[in-house]
Design a protein around this motif. Sequence first.
Motif, PDB file in Angstrom:
ATOM      1  N   SER A   1      28.309  46.554  73.013  1.00 24.86           N
ATOM      2  CA  SER A   1      29.267  46.197  74.069  1.00 24.86           C
ATOM      3  C   SER A   1      30.098  44.982  73.691  1.00 24.86           C
ATOM      4  N   ILE A   2      31.306  44.968  74.244  1.00 28.86           N
ATOM      5  CA  ILE A   2      32.237  43.864  74.013  1.00 28.86           C
ATOM      6  C   ILE A   2      32.539  43.253  75.377  1.00 28.86           C
ATOM      7  N   TYR A   3      32.467  41.944  75.468  1.00 34.33           N
ATOM      8  CA  TYR A   3      32.737  41.296  76.746  1.00 34.33           C
ATOM      9  C   TYR A   3      33.663  40.117  76.479  1.00 34.33           C
ATOM     10  N   GLN A   4      34.932  40.269  76.867  1.00 34.21           N
ATOM     11  CA  GLN A   4      35.887  39.192  76.591  1.00 34.21           C
ATOM     12  C   GLN A   4      35.568  37.947  77.409  1.00 34.21           C
ATOM     13  N   LEU A   5      35.721  36.799  76.792  1.00 27.31           N
ATOM     14  CA  LEU A   5      35.589  35.536  77.524  1.00 27.31           C
ATOM     15  C   LEU A   5      36.902  35.267  78.254  1.00 27.31           C
TER      16      LEU A   5
ATOM     17  N   ARG B   1      41.620  47.263  73.311  1.00 31.39           N
ATOM     18  CA  ARG B   1      41.779  48.627  72.789  1.00 31.39           C
ATOM     19  C   ARG B   1      42.213  48.640  71.332  1.00 31.39           C
ATOM     20  N   GLU B   2      43.163  47.763  70.999  1.00 30.77           N
ATOM     21  CA  GLU B   2      43.790  47.854  69.677  1.00 30.77           C
ATOM     22  C   GLU B   2      43.149  46.954  68.634  1.00 30.77           C
ATOM     23  N   VAL B   3      42.356  45.983  69.080  1.00 26.98           N
ATOM     24  CA  VAL B   3      41.788  45.033  68.118  1.00 26.98           C
ATOM     25  C   VAL B   3      40.253  45.056  68.124  1.00 26.98           C
ATOM     26  N   PHE B   4      39.657  44.611  69.226  1.00 26.50           N
ATOM     27  CA  PHE B   4      38.194  44.458  69.217  1.00 26.50           C
ATOM     28  C   PHE B   4      37.481  45.798  68.992  1.00 26.50           C
ATOM     29  N   VAL B   5      37.849  46.805  69.784  1.00 26.29           N
ATOM     30  CA  VAL B   5      37.125  48.085  69.687  1.00 26.29           C
ATOM     31  C   VAL B   5      37.256  48.694  68.282  1.00 26.29           C
ATOM     32  N   PRO B   6      38.494  48.862  67.751  1.00 26.64           N
ATOM     33  CA  PRO B   6      38.565  49.507  66.429  1.00 26.64           C
ATOM     34  C   PRO B   6      37.931  48.700  65.300  1.00 26.64           C
TER      35      PRO B   6
ATOM     36  N   LEU C   1      33.490  48.268  61.408  1.00 23.76           N
ATOM     37  CA  LEU C   1      32.315  47.624  60.800  1.00 23.76           C
ATOM     38  C   LEU C   1      31.106  48.548  60.905  1.00 23.76           C
ATOM     39  N   ARG C   2      30.962  49.150  62.083  1.00 29.41           N
ATOM     40  CA  ARG C   2      29.794  50.016  62.311  1.00 29.41           C
ATOM     41  C   ARG C   2      29.804  51.180  61.321  1.00 29.41           C
TER      42      ARG C   2
ATOM     43  N   THR D   1      42.290  49.971  57.380  1.00 25.60           N
ATOM     44  CA  THR D   1      41.638  51.281  57.519  1.00 25.60           C
ATOM     45  C   THR D   1      41.427  51.658  58.985  1.00 25.60           C
ATOM     46  N   CYS D   2      41.288  50.652  59.856  1.00 27.52           N
ATOM     47  CA  CYS D   2      41.039  50.965  61.276  1.00 27.52           C
ATOM     48  C   CYS D   2      42.319  51.011  62.079  1.00 27.52           C
ATOM     49  N   GLY D   3      43.458  50.747  61.458  1.00 30.09           N
ATOM     50  CA  GLY D   3      44.718  50.766  62.189  1.00 30.09           C
ATOM     51  C   GLY D   3      44.866  49.621  63.186  1.00 30.09           C
ATOM     52  N   VAL D   4      44.239  48.483  62.900  1.00 28.70           N
ATOM     53  CA  VAL D   4      44.397  47.313  63.775  1.00 28.70           C
ATOM     54  C   VAL D   4      45.724  46.635  63.434  1.00 28.70           C
ATOM     55  N   PRO D   5      46.570  46.370  64.452  1.00 25.47           N
ATOM     56  CA  PRO D   5      47.874  45.769  64.138  1.00 25.47           C
ATOM     57  C   PRO D   5      47.727  44.365  63.547  1.00 25.47           C
ATOM     58  N   THR D   6      48.344  44.169  62.394  1.00 25.82           N
ATOM     59  CA  THR D   6      48.271  42.878  61.700  1.00 25.82           C
ATOM     60  C   THR D   6      49.494  42.760  60.800  1.00 25.82           C
ATOM     61  N   ALA D   7      49.718  41.569  60.244  1.00 27.03           N
ATOM     62  CA  ALA D   7      50.872  41.386  59.361  1.00 27.03           C
ATOM     63  C   ALA D   7      50.711  42.276  58.126  1.00 27.03           C
ATOM     64  N   ASP D   8      51.815  42.848  57.661  1.00 23.72           N
ATOM     65  CA  ASP D   8      51.792  43.614  56.407  1.00 23.72           C
ATOM     66  C   ASP D   8      51.340  42.680  55.299  1.00 23.72           C
TER      67      ASP D   8
END
Length: 462
Positions: free
Chosen positions: A229-233, A273-278, A283-284, A112-119
């Motif tokens: 906020s998101i903060y990558q390690l 941009r394509e994974v964490f944020v969407p 979820l929100r 639903t969020c358009g996150v790239p993943t395996a079909d």
Amino acid sequence: MKVLVVGGGGREHALAWKLSQSACRPTLYCAPGNPGTAAIGTNVPIEQDDLDGLLQFARRERIDLTVVGPEDPLCAGIVDQFEAAGLTVFGPRSAAARLEGEKAFAKQLMRTCGVPTADARVFSPSDRERMLLRAASRPGEQDVARHVVRAYDLAREYVATREGGIVVKASGLAKGKGVFVCDEPAEALKVLERLMVERVLGDAGETVVIEERLIGREVSLMAMVDGTSIYQLDTAQDYKRLRDGDQGPNTGGMGAYSPAPAIDAGTLSLIDREVFVPVLDGLRRENVEYRGVLYAGLMLTAGGPKVLEFNCRFGDPETQVLMVRLNSDLVSVMEAVVRGRLDHLTLEWDARHAVCVVLAAPGYPDASTGGARIEGLDAASAVPDVHVFHAGTRRDGDSIVAARGRVLNVVALGETLEQARSRAYEAVGRISFSGMQFRTDIGAAAVDRSGAAGSTASVRAN
Ligand code: AMP
Ligand code: GLY
């Protein structure tokens, strides 16, 4: 300040070690901990899945911060329970931990969020079918169940339409044993029977996700998330297969190194941009807030990064290499996450390289046998810039024995990856126990590729 770490593996030893160095000089408890954590804090004999016992202990001792290592208590709602009791706890609530606990949910959300993943397609029995299956424990009854469960028929039909590589996943938590990478459809059909009819993984395997097999380089990335906020390690690369050259069965992880130059700055911001944020936005939208660390397992395919899985916790052994490189105060970082104040924070990393070699018990990962006495722990720790984190160890009188699974994590820092590698393996050479298994190639290919691999800057985004 009193800090409780829940769990008893190498990841928890590394977290406890880093927390113990906080400027606030915390009094540290680990439940249940291991012989390594006993040396830096107090082990409390409460198992990680005894949520009532943990809550009682935390209230009685007035614990100021609880840090939850493994996924099972997170998915079972430990954070919800602790928060309801007014306690401060690091980790996502159960509704957010579903990202790991229910692969079918994660897949649906990504779609639903358009996150790239395996079909993929999800096959889930109806409530009535579930009841029938759960009641059918004997082979004869299973035969009956096999014919009434529509989801099983549909899953089989779907597999029959596929060609080539296909991956079958149990939707629920399965301690790393729920993913089956199949070379051909016939293999996948056998897996379906075992999961959906024989119920070898119990309720965890009654809903399955069937997906295309992705080709590429596998990487993982973790981010702290404070609700907004998101903060990558910084980056870390782990090694899933048991044997050198990525041969043998999949494991929980046989080693890691950090930083991982394969994940360059461009890829990091793309993943943000394509994974964490969407996914966090998604979820929100469902009124679910994520706080804690979010782990994305990814395949870097020719068509860009695609998500293999989410974990709602720190990776193991990625955490071990990251903790020895983290210069920031981990108590402050975790408090910032819990309070939604990540935007006030900068994570500082040691520019040096870290390598972790996992020493596993004989028979791992299928059925490991324990009991062998471990020699050389002190000698290994005496190698400069080496930390030996305990995982599956047990104290037996004056000795430490290899109890199960992944036994020890030998971590070394070095000015270069090559130096970190040679220190780690020097320390490994000083440790022995009967049947000890380890890979000899952790970090080797990256040394060959890079010559002098530079540190990758962490990227932050909101
Ligand atoms: P997971 O727990 O979903 O990450 O799966 C465990 C392992 O199975 C991953 O680390 C990959 O090595 C492999 N795997 C999972 N999904 C796929 C996929 N769609 N294509 C190829 N390999 C996969
Ligand atoms: N190292 C992989 C994991 O923690 O799931």
